[in-house]
Write a protein that holds these residues in place. Structure first.
Motif, PDB file in Angstrom:
ATOM      1  N   ARG A 115       0.244  -1.164   0.413  1.00 54.20           N
ATOM      2  CA  ARG A 115       0.080  -0.402   0.150  1.00 54.20           C
ATOM      3  C   ARG A 115       0.692   1.370   0.083  1.00 54.20           C
ATOM      4  O   ARG A 115       2.769   1.038   0.725  1.00 54.20           O
ATOM      5  CB  ARG A 115      -0.837   0.180   1.250  1.00 54.20           C
ATOM      6  CG  ARG A 115      -2.318   1.753   1.461  1.00 54.20           C
ATOM      7  CD  ARG A 115      -2.878   0.840   2.336  1.00 54.20           C
ATOM      8  NE  ARG A 115      -3.724  -0.479   2.141  1.00 54.20           N
ATOM      9  CZ  ARG A 115      -4.847  -0.710   2.272  1.00 54.20           C
ATOM     10  NH1 ARG A 115      -4.848  -0.287   4.139  1.00 54.20           N
ATOM     11  NH2 ARG A 115      -5.161  -1.970   1.955  1.00 54.20           N
ATOM     12  N   VAL A 116       0.123   2.348  -0.542  1.00 52.91           N
ATOM     13  CA  VAL A 116       1.523   3.460  -0.718  1.00 52.91           C
ATOM     14  C   VAL A 116       0.849   4.587   0.396  1.00 52.91           C
ATOM     15  O   VAL A 116      -0.847   4.826  -0.281  1.00 52.91           O
ATOM     16  CB  VAL A 116       1.587   3.899  -2.299  1.00 52.91           C
ATOM     17  CG1 VAL A 116       2.207   5.862  -1.759  1.00 52.91           C
ATOM     18  CG2 VAL A 116       1.953   2.912  -3.039  1.00 52.91           C
ATOM     19  N   LEU A 117       0.803   5.148   1.088  1.00 53.96           N
ATOM     20  CA  LEU A 117       0.039   6.109   1.826  1.00 53.96           C
ATOM     21  C   LEU A 117       1.056   7.261   1.885  1.00 53.96           C
ATOM     22  O   LEU A 117       2.057   7.389   0.933  1.00 53.96           O
ATOM     23  CB  LEU A 117       1.210   5.422   3.222  1.00 53.96           C
ATOM     24  CG  LEU A 117       0.946   4.186   4.036  1.00 53.96           C
ATOM     25  CD1 LEU A 117       0.556   4.207   5.708  1.00 53.96           C
ATOM     26  CD2 LEU A 117      -1.200   4.108   3.726  1.00 53.96           C
ATOM     27  N   GLU A 118       0.330   8.588   2.738  1.00 48.63           N
ATOM     28  CA  GLU A 118       1.124  10.179   2.224  1.00 48.63           C
ATOM     29  C   GLU A 118       2.703  10.254   2.872  1.00 48.63           C
ATOM     30  O   GLU A 118       3.159  10.434   1.895  1.00 48.63           O
ATOM     31  CB  GLU A 118       0.086  10.584   2.456  1.00 48.63           C
ATOM     32  CG  GLU A 118      -1.284  10.860   1.969  1.00 48.63           C
ATOM     33  CD  GLU A 118      -1.802  12.306   3.026  1.00 48.63           C
ATOM     34  OE1 GLU A 118      -1.137  12.891   3.717  1.00 48.63           O
ATOM     35  OE2 GLU A 118      -2.997  12.666   2.665  1.00 48.63           O
ATOM     36  N   ALA A 119       2.682   9.330   3.848  1.00 44.96           N
ATOM     37  CA  ALA A 119       4.297   8.909   4.167  1.00 44.96           C
ATOM     38  C   ALA A 119       5.560   8.417   3.654  1.00 44.96           C
ATOM     39  O   ALA A 119       6.278   7.800   4.077  1.00 44.96           O
ATOM     40  CB  ALA A 119       3.914   8.319   6.064  1.00 44.96           C
ATOM     41  N   GLY A 120       4.437   7.537   1.996  1.00 43.01           N
ATOM     42  CA  GLY A 120       5.525   6.357   1.786  1.00 43.01           C
ATOM     43  C   GLY A 120       4.951   4.964   1.588  1.00 43.01           C
ATOM     44  O   GLY A 120       3.725   4.872   1.747  1.00 43.01           O
ATOM     45  N   GLU A 121       5.916   4.096   1.089  1.00 39.65           N
ATOM     46  CA  GLU A 121       5.438   2.590   0.608  1.00 39.65           C
ATOM     47  C   GLU A 121       5.290   1.956   2.774  1.00 39.65           C
ATOM     48  O   GLU A 121       6.140   2.313   3.847  1.00 39.65           O
ATOM     49  CB  GLU A 121       6.328   1.998   0.799  1.00 39.65           C
ATOM     50  CG  GLU A 121       6.549   0.811   0.205  1.00 39.65           C
ATOM     51  CD  GLU A 121       7.883   0.936  -0.434  1.00 39.65           C
ATOM     52  OE1 GLU A 121       7.235  -0.808  -1.374  1.00 39.65           O
ATOM     53  OE2 GLU A 121       8.491   0.494  -1.081  1.00 39.65           O
ATOM     54  N   ALA A 122       4.380   1.340   2.609  1.00 42.90           N
ATOM     55  CA  ALA A 122       3.773  -0.143   3.323  1.00 42.90           C
ATOM     56  C   ALA A 122       3.436  -1.250   2.918  1.00 42.90           C
ATOM     57  O   ALA A 122       3.130  -1.250   1.417  1.00 42.90           O
ATOM     58  CB  ALA A 122       2.156   0.685   4.081  1.00 42.90           C
ATOM     59  N   ARG A 123       3.452  -1.794   3.990  1.00 45.35           N
ATOM     60  CA  ARG A 123       3.062  -4.015   4.195  1.00 45.35           C
ATOM     61  C   ARG A 123       1.882  -3.185   4.495  1.00 45.35           C
ATOM     62  O   ARG A 123       1.591  -2.779   5.928  1.00 45.35           O
ATOM     63  CB  ARG A 123       4.137  -4.292   4.070  1.00 45.35           C
ATOM     64  CG  ARG A 123       5.359  -4.285   3.088  1.00 45.35           C
ATOM     65  CD  ARG A 123       5.147  -4.488   1.909  1.00 45.35           C
ATOM     66  NE  ARG A 123       6.398  -4.520   1.323  1.00 45.35           N
ATOM     67  CZ  ARG A 123       6.903  -3.515   0.135  1.00 45.35           C
ATOM     68  NH1 ARG A 123       5.839  -2.946   0.637  1.00 45.35           N
ATOM     69  NH2 ARG A 123       7.688  -3.463  -0.209  1.00 45.35           N
ATOM     70  N   VAL A 124       0.950  -4.839   3.982  1.00 45.28           N
ATOM     71  CA  VAL A 124      -0.378  -4.308   4.957  1.00 45.28           C
ATOM     72  C   VAL A 124      -0.164  -6.075   5.450  1.00 45.28           C
ATOM     73  O   VAL A 124      -0.547  -6.798   4.292  1.00 45.28           O
ATOM     74  CB  VAL A 124      -1.219  -4.278   3.896  1.00 45.28           C
ATOM     75  CG1 VAL A 124      -2.696  -4.605   4.446  1.00 45.28           C
ATOM     76  CG2 VAL A 124      -1.267  -3.081   3.602  1.00 45.28           C
ATOM     77  N   VAL A 125      -0.482  -6.455   6.226  1.00 43.18           N
ATOM     78  CA  VAL A 125      -0.347  -7.747   6.963  1.00 43.18           C
ATOM     79  C   VAL A 125      -1.725  -7.657   7.574  1.00 43.18           C
ATOM     80  O   VAL A 125      -2.501  -7.336   8.306  1.00 43.18           O
ATOM     81  CB  VAL A 125       0.573  -8.106   8.005  1.00 43.18           C
ATOM     82  CG1 VAL A 125       0.229  -9.642   8.974  1.00 43.18           C
ATOM     83  CG2 VAL A 125       1.938  -7.737   7.492  1.00 43.18           C
TER      84      VAL A 125
END
Length: 213
Positions: free
Chosen positions: A18-28
């Protein structure tokens, strides 16, 4: 005696991006079906008198906009509360900030599907430990929830601590870590990277504390 493999087999695990405003993220994401109605499962997961019976003591205001704190663990702000379908909160622990969303979905054949989605920024901790760092902990929580729903019993912190130090618990954590490694690879992570992270996570969870002299 807990059937470790049966408990582990009851959980579906996925890892996504997932891409957030703060940057790249992972979804577990963890999914598991319980033999309970939506209302029963909602109450077990949101009633401050019941949560400590299967998870941890909790304080704060359990309402939209309220702050909460689990004893010795994470705290956060409840961003959304839509009973009995779902809730979402920030998840703040050891200086890290992430987010969880929990959904309760009635199954056509009976029971309720519990879905927990944990969105985590890609940082040094994620790179070192991967999804198992949160996944194993959540699976232990879901195990406690299952025992609570099936027996109606109250969680005994002393018994929980004793079990967490047992060979049975270490097997649970080890196999859970292996399953999260598989989910990590299926989610697109390079195999070598995923296996290295899983090995470090397994070691961190299963380390035997030194005996007092």
């Amino acid at each position: 005696m807990i059937d470790v493999i049966e408990q582990l087999n009851s959980v579906t695990r996925t890892v996504g991006d997932r891409v957030l405003e703060a940057g790249e993220a992972r979804v577990v994401t963890l999914t598991r079906t319980y033999d309970a109605t939506v209302d029963e499962l909602w109450d077990a997961c949101t009633n401050p008198e019941r949560i400590p019976r299967w998870f941890l003591p909790i304080s704060g205001e359990l309402k939209e906009g309220g702050r909460f704190q689990f004893e010795g663990n994470a705290g956060g702000t409840i961003e959304r509360c839509a009973p009995p379908e779902s809730f979402a909160t920030t998840w703040e622990f050891a200086g890290g900030h992430s987010r969880i969303e929990v959904r309760f979905v009635p199954e056509p054949a009976g029971g309720t599907r519990f879905e927990l989605e944990h969105t985590i920024p890609v940082d040094e901790h994620w790179t070192e430990f991967g999804p198992g760092a949160v996944g194993i902990g959540w699976e232990m929580g879901l195990l406690g929830l299952d025992l609570h729903l099936s027996s109606g019993g109250t969680f005994d912190p002393a018994e929980g601590a004793a079990w967490a130090a047992s060979d049975e618990a270490r097997r649970f954590m080890t196999v859970s870590s292996e399953r999260w490694c598989e989910a990590h690879i299926a989610g697109g992570a390079p195999e070598e990277e995923a296996r290295g992270a899983a090995a470090r996570t397994t070691a961190a969870y299963t380390a035997v504390p030194p005996q007092e002299s």
